[in-house]
Design an enzyme around this catalytic site. Structure first.
Site, mmCIF file in Angstrom:
data_model
loop_
_atom_site.group_PDB
_atom_site.id
_atom_site.type_symbol
_atom_site.label_atom_id
_atom_site.label_comp_id
_atom_site.label_asym_id
_atom_site.label_seq_id
_atom_site.Cartn_x
_atom_site.Cartn_y
_atom_site.Cartn_z
ATOM 1 N N GLU A 1 -65.457 -29.241 -31.173
ATOM 2 C CA GLU A 1 -64.711 -28.663 -32.301
ATOM 3 C C GLU A 1 -64.272 -29.789 -33.245
ATOM 4 O O GLU A 1 -63.579 -30.727 -32.806
ATOM 5 C CB GLU A 1 -63.483 -27.918 -31.776
ATOM 6 C CG GLU A 1 -62.777 -27.118 -32.842
ATOM 7 C CD GLU A 1 -61.412 -26.619 -32.353
ATOM 8 O OE1 GLU A 1 -60.577 -26.296 -33.200
ATOM 9 O OE2 GLU A 1 -61.203 -26.581 -31.124
ATOM 10 N N GLY B 1 -64.795 -50.110 -42.688
ATOM 11 C CA GLY B 1 -64.654 -50.728 -41.369
ATOM 12 C C GLY B 1 -63.335 -51.422 -41.114
ATOM 13 O O GLY B 1 -63.269 -52.340 -40.292
ATOM 14 N N GLN C 1 -50.804 -47.864 -40.188
ATOM 15 C CA GLN C 1 -50.478 -47.273 -38.880
ATOM 16 C C GLN C 1 -51.745 -47.088 -38.037
ATOM 17 O O GLN C 1 -51.739 -47.271 -36.824
ATOM 18 C CB GLN C 1 -49.778 -45.920 -39.065
ATOM 19 C CG GLN C 1 -48.449 -46.000 -39.766
ATOM 20 C CD GLN C 1 -47.439 -46.790 -38.961
ATOM 21 O OE1 GLN C 1 -47.213 -46.498 -37.797
ATOM 22 N NE2 GLN C 1 -46.869 -47.802 -39.563
ATOM 23 N N ASP D 1 -62.540 -32.352 -35.271
ATOM 24 C CA ASP D 1 -61.147 -32.820 -35.295
ATOM 25 C C ASP D 1 -60.241 -31.943 -34.419
ATOM 26 O O ASP D 1 -59.028 -31.858 -34.660
ATOM 27 C CB ASP D 1 -60.596 -32.874 -36.738
ATOM 28 C CG ASP D 1 -61.422 -33.793 -37.626
ATOM 29 O OD1 ASP D 1 -61.883 -34.831 -37.146
ATOM 30 O OD2 ASP D 1 -61.615 -33.447 -38.811
ATOM 31 N N ARG E 1 -70.317 -38.479 -39.961
ATOM 32 C CA ARG E 1 -71.328 -37.493 -39.582
ATOM 33 C C ARG E 1 -70.724 -36.550 -38.546
ATOM 34 O O ARG E 1 -69.965 -36.993 -37.668
ATOM 35 C CB ARG E 1 -72.575 -38.154 -38.966
ATOM 36 C CG ARG E 1 -73.261 -39.172 -39.834
ATOM 37 C CD ARG E 1 -73.777 -38.623 -41.137
ATOM 38 N NE ARG E 1 -74.732 -37.531 -40.986
ATOM 39 C CZ ARG E 1 -75.100 -36.731 -41.983
ATOM 40 N NH1 ARG E 1 -74.570 -36.890 -43.200
ATOM 41 N NH2 ARG E 1 -75.977 -35.776 -41.791
ATOM 42 N N ILE E 2 -71.081 -35.280 -38.639
ATOM 43 C CA ILE E 2 -70.646 -34.309 -37.630
ATOM 44 C C ILE E 2 -71.568 -34.457 -36.427
ATOM 45 O O ILE E 2 -72.800 -34.465 -36.580
ATOM 46 C CB ILE E 2 -70.694 -32.883 -38.207
ATOM 47 C CG1 ILE E 2 -69.614 -32.753 -39.280
ATOM 48 C CG2 ILE E 2 -70.510 -31.841 -37.111
ATOM 49 C CD1 ILE E 2 -69.655 -31.447 -40.051
ATOM 50 N N HIS F 1 -58.161 -39.628 -36.950
ATOM 51 C CA HIS F 1 -58.190 -38.685 -38.064
ATOM 52 C C HIS F 1 -56.894 -38.833 -38.864
ATOM 53 O O HIS F 1 -55.796 -38.773 -38.287
ATOM 54 C CB HIS F 1 -58.331 -37.252 -37.540
ATOM 55 C CG HIS F 1 -58.420 -36.264 -38.652
ATOM 56 N ND1 HIS F 1 -59.558 -36.104 -39.406
ATOM 57 C CD2 HIS F 1 -57.492 -35.422 -39.171
ATOM 58 C CE1 HIS F 1 -59.337 -35.197 -40.340
ATOM 59 N NE2 HIS F 1 -58.091 -34.760 -40.220
ATOM 60 N N ASN G 1 -60.705 -50.138 -39.582
ATOM 61 C CA ASN G 1 -60.301 -49.860 -38.193
ATOM 62 C C ASN G 1 -61.138 -50.690 -37.218
ATOM 63 O O ASN G 1 -60.612 -51.212 -36.227
ATOM 64 C CB ASN G 1 -60.419 -48.364 -37.880
ATOM 65 C CG ASN G 1 -59.211 -47.591 -38.358
ATOM 66 O OD1 ASN G 1 -58.134 -47.689 -37.771
ATOM 67 N ND2 ASN G 1 -59.368 -46.837 -39.441
HETATM 68 C C1 GRF Z 1 -59.761 -43.874 -41.894
HETATM 69 O O1 GRF Z 1 -58.790 -43.329 -42.746
HETATM 70 C C2 GRF Z 1 -59.917 -42.988 -40.679
HETATM 71 O O2 GRF Z 1 -58.758 -42.357 -40.287
HETATM 72 C C3 GRF Z 1 -60.928 -41.967 -41.162
HETATM 73 O O3 GRF Z 1 -61.812 -42.698 -41.975
HETATM 74 C C4 GRF Z 1 -61.147 -43.837 -42.511
HETATM 75 C C5 GRF Z 1 -61.961 -45.034 -42.136
HETATM 76 O O4 GRF Z 1 -61.493 -46.218 -42.735
HETATM 77 N N1 GRF Z 1 -61.550 -41.297 -40.047
HETATM 78 P P1 GRF Z 1 -62.100 -47.608 -42.292
HETATM 79 O O5 GRF Z 1 -63.601 -47.566 -42.546
HETATM 80 O O6 GRF Z 1 -61.765 -47.835 -40.850
HETATM 81 O O7 GRF Z 1 -61.432 -48.618 -43.182
#
Ligand code: GRF
Length: 221
Positions: A148, A17, A178, A150, A96-97, A114, A19
């Site tokens: 589709e 978590g 980043q 990603d 999950r897809i 991604h 992000n």
């Molecule tokens: C990140 O690298 C994101 O790009 C990918 O999964 C990872 C999640 O990291 N989709 P976090 O749980 O946000 O630390």
């Protein structure tokens, strides 16, 4: 914008978590004019759930293992997002897809991050794949989600150099910092009604974006 008209975000996670945490901070600093209505995890043990709770945000676990099909799981996610009146869905390490049962009701209101320079390396193990290919740079992409995997239209990309002694781990840590900058920024464009999905393309301020979206370095110059 009055608090009543602030956009409501639903953030979907499966793990750490970081992000999601960047979104919490961006909202707190008013870099992102939105409220996080709910954080949902498919994984009851996701560390990010505790971070969200500590920040006073509503959390919900929707455990995919309790559903007979992807569609039933997706319908439960949609119900949860609707219950929290979510305007914009942020996939943040959600492993999950998703099927059209989820994607259709949130088409144009569903973002993912991604860790590659899409269209390169959709799917898993992106950093190792970039190293194995001998690439000189790697990066991360925020994109609209379509059925589709990603493959939805890119909005914003950040690039980082690959150093000669990089491992997948050292590269991932360069990329993730980043991620924490570009994901809330792209969401702020949506929240401020500058960003839309139309005719299968991402549009920013009335201009259709190219196949790799906006380059973060040129944007911040
Ligand atoms: C990140 O690298 C994101 O790009 C990918 O999964 C990872 C999640 O990291 N989709 P976090 O749980 O946000 O630390």
């Amino acid at each position: 914008m009055s608090p009543a008209s602030k956009k409501r975000l639903g953030i979907l996670i499966s793990g750490r978590g970081s992000n999601m945490q960047a979104f919490i901070q961006a909202c707190a600093k008013q870099q992102l004019n939105a409220d996080i209505a709910v954080v949902i995890s498919n994984n009851p043990n996701a560390a990010g759930l505790e971070l969200a709770e500590a920040a006073g945000i509503a959390t919900q676990t929707v455990d995919h293992r309790l559903f007979a099909s992807r569609e039933e799981f997706d319908a439960a996610l949609v119900a949860c997002l609707q219950e929290h009146r979510v305007d914009l869905v942020i996939l943040a390490g959600f492993m999950r897809i998703l099927t059209p049962t989820f994607i259709s009701p949130y088409a144009g209101r569903l973002l993912n991050i991604h860790p590659s320079l899409l269209p390169k390396y959709p799917g898993l193990n992106t950093h190792q794949r970039a190293l194995d290919a001998g690439d000189s740079e790697a990066g991360v992409t925020v994109h609209f989600v379509t059925p589709e995997l990603d493959g939805g239209p890119p909005i914003l990309q950040a690039r980082v150099p690959i150093e000669p002694d990089d491992t997948a781990e050292t590269l991932a840590s360069r990329v993730i910092s980043q991620e924490h900058s570009i994901y809330p920024l792209a969401a702020s464009w949506f929240v401020d009604e500058q960003l839309t999905l139309k005719d299968g393309r991402a549009w920013l301020n009335g201009k259709a974006l190219g196949p790799t979206g906006i380059d973060y370095a040129s944007h911040t110059q």
